[in-house]
Design an enzyme around this catalytic site. Structure first.
Site, PDB file in Angstrom:
ATOM      1  N   CYS A 122      -0.302 -10.649   2.800  1.00  0.00           N
ATOM      2  CA  CYS A 122      -0.053 -12.014   3.244  1.00  0.00           C
ATOM      3  C   CYS A 122      -0.424 -12.927   2.095  1.00  0.00           C
ATOM      4  CB  CYS A 122      -0.918 -12.339   4.454  1.00  0.00           C
ATOM      5  SG  CYS A 122      -0.703 -11.166   5.800  1.00  0.00           S
ATOM      6  N   GLU A 145      14.610   6.889  -7.324  1.00  0.00           N
ATOM      7  CA  GLU A 145      14.529   5.436  -7.407  1.00  0.00           C
ATOM      8  C   GLU A 145      15.827   4.777  -6.899  1.00  0.00           C
ATOM      9  OE1 GLU A 145      12.676   3.032  -7.667  1.00  0.00           O
ATOM     10  OE2 GLU A 145      13.764   1.381  -8.571  1.00  0.00           O
ATOM     11  N   LYS A 157      16.043   2.162  -3.824  1.00  0.00           N
ATOM     12  CA  LYS A 157      16.636   0.827  -3.984  1.00  0.00           C
ATOM     13  C   LYS A 157      17.676   0.581  -2.915  1.00  0.00           C
ATOM     14  CE  LYS A 157      14.688  -0.708  -6.081  1.00  0.00           C
ATOM     15  NZ  LYS A 157      13.495  -0.706  -6.874  1.00  0.00           N
ATOM     16  N   LYS A 198       6.466  -8.075  -1.361  1.00  0.00           N
ATOM     17  CA  LYS A 198       6.470  -7.770  -2.792  1.00  0.00           C
ATOM     18  C   LYS A 198       5.156  -7.144  -3.239  1.00  0.00           C
ATOM     19  CE  LYS A 198       8.343  -8.000  -6.884  1.00  0.00           C
ATOM     20  NZ  LYS A 198       9.323  -6.932  -7.134  1.00  0.00           N
ATOM     21  N   GLU A 216      16.078   0.219   0.663  1.00  0.00           N
ATOM     22  CA  GLU A 216      15.214  -0.926   0.942  1.00  0.00           C
ATOM     23  C   GLU A 216      15.985  -2.239   1.079  1.00  0.00           C
ATOM     24  OE1 GLU A 216      13.147  -1.619  -3.430  1.00  0.00           O
ATOM     25  OE2 GLU A 216      12.014  -2.256  -1.710  1.00  0.00           O
ATOM     26  N   ARG A 252       4.894 -12.360  -0.712  1.00  0.00           N
ATOM     27  CA  ARG A 252       3.845 -11.496  -0.170  1.00  0.00           C
ATOM     28  C   ARG A 252       4.069 -11.172   1.306  1.00  0.00           C
ATOM     29  NH1 ARG A 252      -0.588 -11.896  -3.806  1.00  0.00           N
ATOM     30  NH2 ARG A 252      -1.903 -10.896  -2.287  1.00  0.00           N
ATOM     31  N   HIS A 255      18.776  24.384  -1.105  1.00  0.00           N
ATOM     32  CA  HIS A 255      17.630  24.844  -0.297  1.00  0.00           C
ATOM     33  C   HIS A 255      17.489  24.047   0.999  1.00  0.00           C
ATOM     34  CE1 HIS A 255      16.468  27.523  -3.497  1.00  0.00           C
ATOM     35  NE2 HIS A 255      16.574  26.528  -4.349  1.00  0.00           N
ATOM     36  N   ASN A 275      -5.839 -12.527   4.459  1.00  0.00           N
ATOM     37  CA  ASN A 275      -4.972 -11.494   3.892  1.00  0.00           C
ATOM     38  C   ASN A 275      -5.783 -10.213   3.848  1.00  0.00           C
ATOM     39  OD1 ASN A 275      -3.228  -9.918   2.331  1.00  0.00           O
ATOM     40  ND2 ASN A 275      -4.044 -10.734   0.416  1.00  0.00           N
ATOM     41  N   GLY A 276      -5.219  -9.112   4.356  1.00  0.00           N
ATOM     42  CA  GLY A 276      -5.949  -7.842   4.326  1.00  0.00           C
ATOM     43  C   GLY A 276      -6.086  -7.274   5.728  1.00  0.00           C
ATOM     44  N   TRP A 321       2.627 -11.019   6.479  1.00  0.00           N
ATOM     45  CA  TRP A 321       3.272  -9.714   6.573  1.00  0.00           C
ATOM     46  C   TRP A 321       2.451  -8.966   7.621  1.00  0.00           C
ATOM     47  CZ3 TRP A 321       1.975  -4.514   5.704  1.00  0.00           C
ATOM     48  CH2 TRP A 321       3.081  -3.640   5.646  1.00  0.00           C
TER      49      TRP A 321
HETATM   50  O1  M6R Z   1       3.334  -4.017  -7.392  1.00  0.00           O
HETATM   51  P1  M6R Z   1       3.508  -2.515  -7.478  1.00  0.00           P
HETATM   52  O2  M6R Z   1       4.356  -2.103  -8.633  1.00  0.00           O
HETATM   53  O3  M6R Z   1       2.192  -1.778  -7.447  1.00  0.00           O
HETATM   54  O4  M6R Z   1       4.290  -2.149  -6.148  1.00  0.00           O
HETATM   55  C1  M6R Z   1       4.530  -0.814  -5.810  1.00  0.00           C
HETATM   56  C2  M6R Z   1       5.587  -0.697  -4.738  1.00  0.00           C
HETATM   57  O5  M6R Z   1       5.199  -1.388  -3.584  1.00  0.00           O
HETATM   58  C3  M6R Z   1       6.939  -1.269  -5.194  1.00  0.00           C
HETATM   59  O6  M6R Z   1       7.375  -0.659  -6.367  1.00  0.00           O
HETATM   60  C4  M6R Z   1       8.012  -1.083  -4.098  1.00  0.00           C
HETATM   61  O7  M6R Z   1       8.277   0.279  -3.921  1.00  0.00           O
HETATM   62  C5  M6R Z   1       9.269  -1.859  -4.464  1.00  0.00           C
HETATM   63  N1  M6R Z   1       9.621  -2.749  -3.379  1.00  0.00           N
HETATM   64  C6  M6R Z   1      10.455  -1.016  -4.717  1.00  0.00           C
HETATM   65  O8  M6R Z   1      11.563  -1.761  -5.080  1.00  0.00           O
END
Ligand code: M6R
Length: 606
Positions: A2, A479, A483, A601, A486, A27, A502, A98-99, A74
């Site tokens: 948050c 990756e 992408k 983020k 998400e 956030r 497999h 936050n937390g 969040w």
């Molecule tokens: O800020 P960070 O790089 O530590 O974040 C890690 C992951 O939360 C971040 O890479 C997440 O997987 C992304 N949304 C992927 O696009």
């Protein structure tokens, strides 16, 4: 996860609180709210969903107080409804958090038994009632917070204001970042300096366990034992980092297009392009003697680390242990004496990564972190910081941060290889040359997005998509799948191409697009065999490859023609088409590209 803000202002603070929250929306954006002290009374406005809903509400129901706190959420405990939105409050105290308060159930049961009535499902409300309880017992606001903090377990950053106290705000930090901003006759509080950038560039970062008593004239900071401490004020560069979308429709598009430039900047920071050598900062460890490297990270940053495992093992001949931070933090992994542990994080605030860093530090590792935010907690707790020069990444889906992380890790692999003598100067020049040419190739690739738009039209009809790759293309497949899922919400999985037979091959039919990441390298023929296995079962193959048509013996649904680059650098280049495919598919699907559902983020909870 948050974002929290606070302002002790000279004029009504609601507009500036919302402005600061807008900078923190990365956030979390499940709900938002603000509370101010008006004529001694606490008043709040909250709204479900994005910040614009709160803004609309404030137009018809404005707040006039000069002291206030704000929050963008969040959700961790309780659904993202207005009832669960922050600030939480009683008549006496209002809190943004936050937390996670881990012992909130016990606290809540105890407080309810003492007669407190809770209005929400959140962990945060336990803090509000705990402080209220101490106030009812006759304590002053400062003493009430001091007492309440003793009872809290978990990770938190708190901003607290009180009824009848127009010149008081209390902040506390344990495990979640918090910055105090100094103005002229005004004081600010924020989850990061970027939130406060329009108001001040003089920032004090609270350390772990600190809490602060803020007035308009300044802040007194206490450590976890209640001892008054001095924390330095630093000049933040956050104001120069404020960004907009430029000519792009989304931040993600802008950030994809920035890659030639930010990769150049990042590489230039670690290489001497003229002599063709890597110029790596001192890590405080003899790279020629290390016998193992430990890497840990989350999400996209973890996949960057996985590419680095291949690079470091091949170029430097050093074994690399890598694990997602959320697993590594709990598995009590044995670590070598005087080992090097590398942490990768865009935000530098990811809770699991930070916890694993602390575990490795406590176990005698030399800590190097690759971060995009130099003032972050991970950076501050590391022995050596290797910044990525990606600039602020606003889109939740990581793009330019990923390729900049790869750029630093490529240089690290070369630096270790040189130190250990596993590569000679000529080989180093060759590797550096390959990296130097990359930004030009990326610029060429993103010039024409039409092929990606065409692929996106087809992918948007799919329910499931598979990504395949071998060697360093395997993490790129992972990756690419991350992408796509998400931001488009299409189910996607990445597999090592050799693993297909497999199990996952059972999924293949004419409705399942399979994206194959296959540069023409030593492993190309093997990957092509796997691709044929897919073709034989009717799978729709989208090939990303620099191989000429005559080397590809099966029918393709699409072929992204890649320029020839050095084998070492392919993960950096091949990441770009996977980003563009995901981006355009999300655009076709009409999703919220920059702020996809359920995500944030910066993930500061475990
Ligand atoms: O800020 P960070 O790089 O530590 O974040 C890690 C992951 O939360 C971040 O890479 C997440 O997987 C992304 N949304 C992927 O696009």
């Amino acid at each position: 996860m948050c974002g929290i803000v606070g302002i002790l202002g000279k004029t009504p603070v609601a507009t500036n609180l919302v402005d600061a929250l807008r900078r923190l929306e990365y956030r979390g954006y499940d709900s938002a709210g603000i509370a101010t002290v008006e004529s001694g009374t606490l008043v709040r406005r909250r709204a479900e969903g994005k910040l614009r809903n709160l803004e609309k509400r404030l137009l018809t129901e404005p707040l006039e107080g000069h002291t206030g706190i704000g929050h963008t959420r969040w959700a961790t405990h309780g659904r993202p409804t207005e009832r669960n939105a922050h600030p939480h409050m009683t008549a006496e105290v209002s809190v943004v958090h936050n937390g996670i308060i881990e012992n909130f159930r016990e606290l809540r049961a105890d407080l309810e038994a003492k007669g407190h009535t809770f209005d929400s499902d959140t962990d945060t409300e336990a803090v509000v009632h705990l402080i209220t309880h101490e106030l009812h017992a006759g304590k002053s606001p400062v003493e009430a917070v001091r007492a309440a903090l003793q009872h809290l377990q978990g990770a938190f950053a708190l901003g607290i204001i009180f009824a009848g106290e127009d010149d008081l705000m209390i902040a506390a930090r344990q495990g979640s970042p918090l910055a105090i901003g100094h103005g002229t006759g005004e004081m600010y509080l924020g989850s990061d300096a970027i939130a406060l950038a329009p108001f001040t560039d003089v920032i004090t970062y609270l350390e772990e366990g600190d809490w602060a008593v803020m007035h308009r004239s300044g802040a007194e900071i206490f450590d976890k034992d209640g001892v008054r401490v001095d924390r330095p004020s630093v000049k933040s560069v956050a104001s120069s980092l404020l960004v907009d979308k430029g000519n792009h429709r989304h931040f993600m598009a802008k950030e994809i297009h920035e890659q030639p430039e930010v990769i150049s900047h990042t590489l230039a920071n670690y290489m001497d392009m003229v002599s063709g050598s890597v110029r790596f900062p001192e890590l405080g460890i003899d790279l020629s003697k290390i016998n193992r490297v430990t890497i840990s990270a989350c999400g996209t940053a973890y996949y960057a680390g996985l590419v680095a495992k291949y690079w470091i093992e091949k170029v430097a001949r050093v074994p690399v242990e890598i694990d997602v931070a959320s697993e590594m933090r709990y598995r009590e992994a044995p670590l070598p004496a005087d080992g090097l542990a590398v942490f990768v994080s865009q935000s530098g605030e990811t809770a699991d990564t930070l916890a694993t860093l602390r575990y490795c530090k406590a176990n005698g590792q030399r800590i190097a972190s690759i971060v995009n935010v130099r003032t972050s907690t991970i950076a501050r707790e590391s022995h050596a910081v290797l910044p990525t020069l990606a600039g602020p990444e606003i889109g939740v889906a990581s793009t330019k941060a990923f390729t900049c992380q790869l750029s630093v890790l490529a240089c690290l692999a070369i630096a270790i290889g040189r130190a250990r003598g596993s590569i000679n100067a000529a080989q180093e020049i060759e590797l550096v040359k390959g990296l130097t040419e990359l930004p030009r190739h990326i610029a060429g690739l993103i010039r024409n997005e039409q092929p990606f738009i065409a692929i996106a039209q087809e992918l948007s009809k799919a329910r499931d998509v598979l990504y395949l790759g071998r060697g360093t293309s395997y993490p790129i497949a992972l990756e690419g799948a991350l992408k796509l899922k998400e931001i488009s919400y299409i189910h996607a999985e990445g597999y090592a191409a050799g693993e297909l037979k497999h199990g996952p091959i059972a999924l293949i039919d004419e409705n399942v697009p399979v994206i194959v990441v296959a540069p023409e390298d030593d492993l190309f023929d093997k990957t092509i065999s796997n691709m044929q296995e897919v073709a034989a079962r009717g799978g729709q193959i989208i090939l990303i490859s620099d191989a000429p048509a005559e080397k590809i013996s099966c029918k393709l649904a699409a072929h992204i023609h890649m320029p020839k680059v050095s084998a070492f650098t392919t993960p950096l280049l091949y990441a770009i088409p996977t980003q563009l495919i995901a981006y355009h598919t999300a655009v076709v699907m009409g999703t919220d590209v920059d702020q996809p559902r359920n995500l944030a983020k910066s993930v500061t909870v475990e």
